[in-house]
Scaffold this active site. Structure first.
Site, PDB file in Angstrom:
ATOM      1  CG  ASP A   1      -0.317  -0.491   2.485  1.00 47.22           C
ATOM      2  OD1 ASP A   1       0.918  -0.425   2.589  1.00 47.22           O
ATOM      3  OD2 ASP A   1      -1.036  -0.943   3.389  1.00 47.22           O
TER       4      ASP A   1
ATOM      5  CG  ASP B   1      -9.333  -0.431  11.532  1.00 43.33           C
ATOM      6  OD1 ASP B   1      -8.424  -1.206  11.152  1.00 43.33           O
ATOM      7  OD2 ASP B   1      -9.606   0.631  10.927  1.00 43.33           O
TER       8      ASP B   1
ATOM      9  CG  HIS C   1      -6.282  -1.628   8.575  1.00 44.47           C
ATOM     10  ND1 HIS C   1      -6.397  -0.406   9.209  1.00 44.47           N
ATOM     11  CD2 HIS C   1      -4.961  -1.926   8.612  1.00 44.47           C
ATOM     12  CE1 HIS C   1      -5.207   0.007   9.587  1.00 44.47           C
ATOM     13  NE2 HIS C   1      -4.312  -0.901   9.244  1.00 44.47           N
TER      14      HIS C   1
ATOM     15  CD  GLU D   1      -8.833   1.807   7.593  1.00 38.92           C
ATOM     16  OE1 GLU D   1      -8.889   0.805   8.332  1.00 38.92           O
ATOM     17  OE2 GLU D   1      -8.178   2.823   7.903  1.00 38.92           O
TER      18      GLU D   1
HETATM   19  C1  F6R Z   1       0.959  -1.034   6.166  1.00 39.54           C
HETATM   20  C2  F6R Z   1      -0.137  -1.964   6.353  1.00 39.54           C
HETATM   21  C3  F6R Z   1      -1.027  -1.847   7.541  1.00 39.54           C
HETATM   22  C4  F6R Z   1      -0.283  -2.117   8.832  1.00 39.54           C
HETATM   23  C5  F6R Z   1      -1.207  -1.969  10.017  1.00 39.54           C
HETATM   24  C6  F6R Z   1      -0.508  -2.239  11.325  1.00 39.54           C
HETATM   25  O1  F6R Z   1       1.671  -1.369   4.995  1.00 39.54           O
HETATM   26  O2  F6R Z   1      -0.330  -2.805   5.532  1.00 39.54           O
HETATM   27  O3  F6R Z   1      -2.065  -2.778   7.411  1.00 39.54           O
HETATM   28  O4  F6R Z   1       0.251  -3.411   8.793  1.00 39.54           O
HETATM   29  O5  F6R Z   1      -1.743  -0.680  10.031  1.00 39.54           O
HETATM   30  O6  F6R Z   1       0.472  -1.283  11.541  1.00 39.54           O
HETATM   31  P1  F6R Z   1       1.535  -1.469  12.707  1.00 39.54           P
HETATM   32  O7  F6R Z   1       2.315  -2.666  12.387  1.00 39.54           O
HETATM   33  O8  F6R Z   1       2.377  -0.229  12.652  1.00 39.54           O
HETATM   34  O9  F6R Z   1       0.757  -1.611  13.956  1.00 39.54           O
END
Ligand code: F6R
Length: 261
Positions: free
Chosen positions: A67, A136, A138, A143
């Site tokens: 992403d 949440d 995702h 989302e």
């Molecule tokens: C970012 C991504 C997101 C993160 C998620 C958790 O490339 O794919 O899904 O993996 O927001 O983020 P952290 O690991 O920072 O808690």
């Protein structure tokens, strides 16, 4: 779904780095899908250590992004392109030529999304996709209530995700972009192996719903239940709300989930 409960994030990182090492030994030009954020950092550290010790050879590997923020200027240190180059591509001794990602600063964002989705297929598909999980539920930036069949597209971040990610932007939520390009859930499900690492108590509820709840768009990560080869690696804190934790421990002890990869 394989659920592996590890004592801490470092152990999880080492386990997953070992699996990547094995993938590279039988498919040296594997396409490795990487995630950003804090969760996968122990994987990249462990993989870099293996490479430096001569235990894994990523020289022909290809890296692709999950992403990207929309609207950050090219080269912004928190654009996911910059993060992946800094945390993965450079430490592994690779160059930008082995790396692909969506263009978050494109004028035609829809075109950039479609082009990236197409490029992943033309590259032969992702062999192993690393994932983190949002509080949440995702994955990527799909989302809650994302279509489980979605393709790479632009999404709007929830307030919760922008709050969670403000730590990367001087703790200033106003600097966190509102929009992102993310591989869709349908796109992610096309990878041959999905490996999600979640650590810390803040992820426990999302992990429990992902693993033990119904498949539901409200919890995008629950789509992993539809994948024939999905592995969820969690530390004790992130596993703390799993009703079947003892069963997962016993299963893994009896037959390591990573065998035969
Ligand atoms: C970012 C991504 C997101 C993160 C998620 C958790 O490339 O794919 O899904 O993996 O927001 O983020 P952290 O690991 O920072 O808690």
């Amino acid at each position: 779904m394989e659920v592996v409960i590890v004592p801490d994030a470092r152990t999880g990182g080492e386990l997953i780095a070992a699996a990547i090492g094995r993938l590279l030994s039988h498919k040296p030009d594997a396409l490795l899908g990487v995630a950003t954020g804090s969760s996968p950092l122990p994987i990249y550290e462990a993989l870099t250590a293996k490479v430096r010790a001569g235990e894994a050879d990523p020289s022909r590997a290809r890296i692709c992004q999950l992403d990207e923020y929309v609207g950050l200027p090219p080269g912004h240190p928190e654009s996911y392109r910059s993060v992946v180059l800094r945390e993965v591509v450079e430490p592994l001794g690779l160059t930008e030529s082995s790396f692909m990602g969506p263009d978050g600063s494109a004028e035609d964002i829809e075109g950039a999304c479609a082009a990236y989705d197409r490029a992943l297929g033309e590259a032969g598909g992702v062999d192993l996709q690393l994932l983190g999980i949002g509080t949440d539920g995702h994955i990527g930036f799909n989302e809650p209530c994302s279509s489980l069949a979605s393709r790479t597209r632009i999404k709007t971040l929830t307030e919760q995700t922008r709050v969670d990610n403000a730590r990367f932007f001087d703790n200033d939520i106003d600097q966190v972009p509102h929009h992102v390009i993310t591989q869709g859930i349908g796109t992610i499900l096309e990878a041959r192996h999905l490996v999600l690492l979640a650590t810390g108590e803040g992820k426990a509820e999302a992990v429990a719903q992902t693993v033990e709840g119904p498949v539901a768009a409200l919890v995008p990560a629950s789509a992993l239940q539809l994948h024939p080869h999905a592995t969820v690696v969690v530390d004790e804190a992130a596993a703390s709300k799993l009703k079947l934790a003892d069963y997962f421990r016993a299963t893994y002890a009896a037959k390591p989930a990573w065998q035969g990869l």
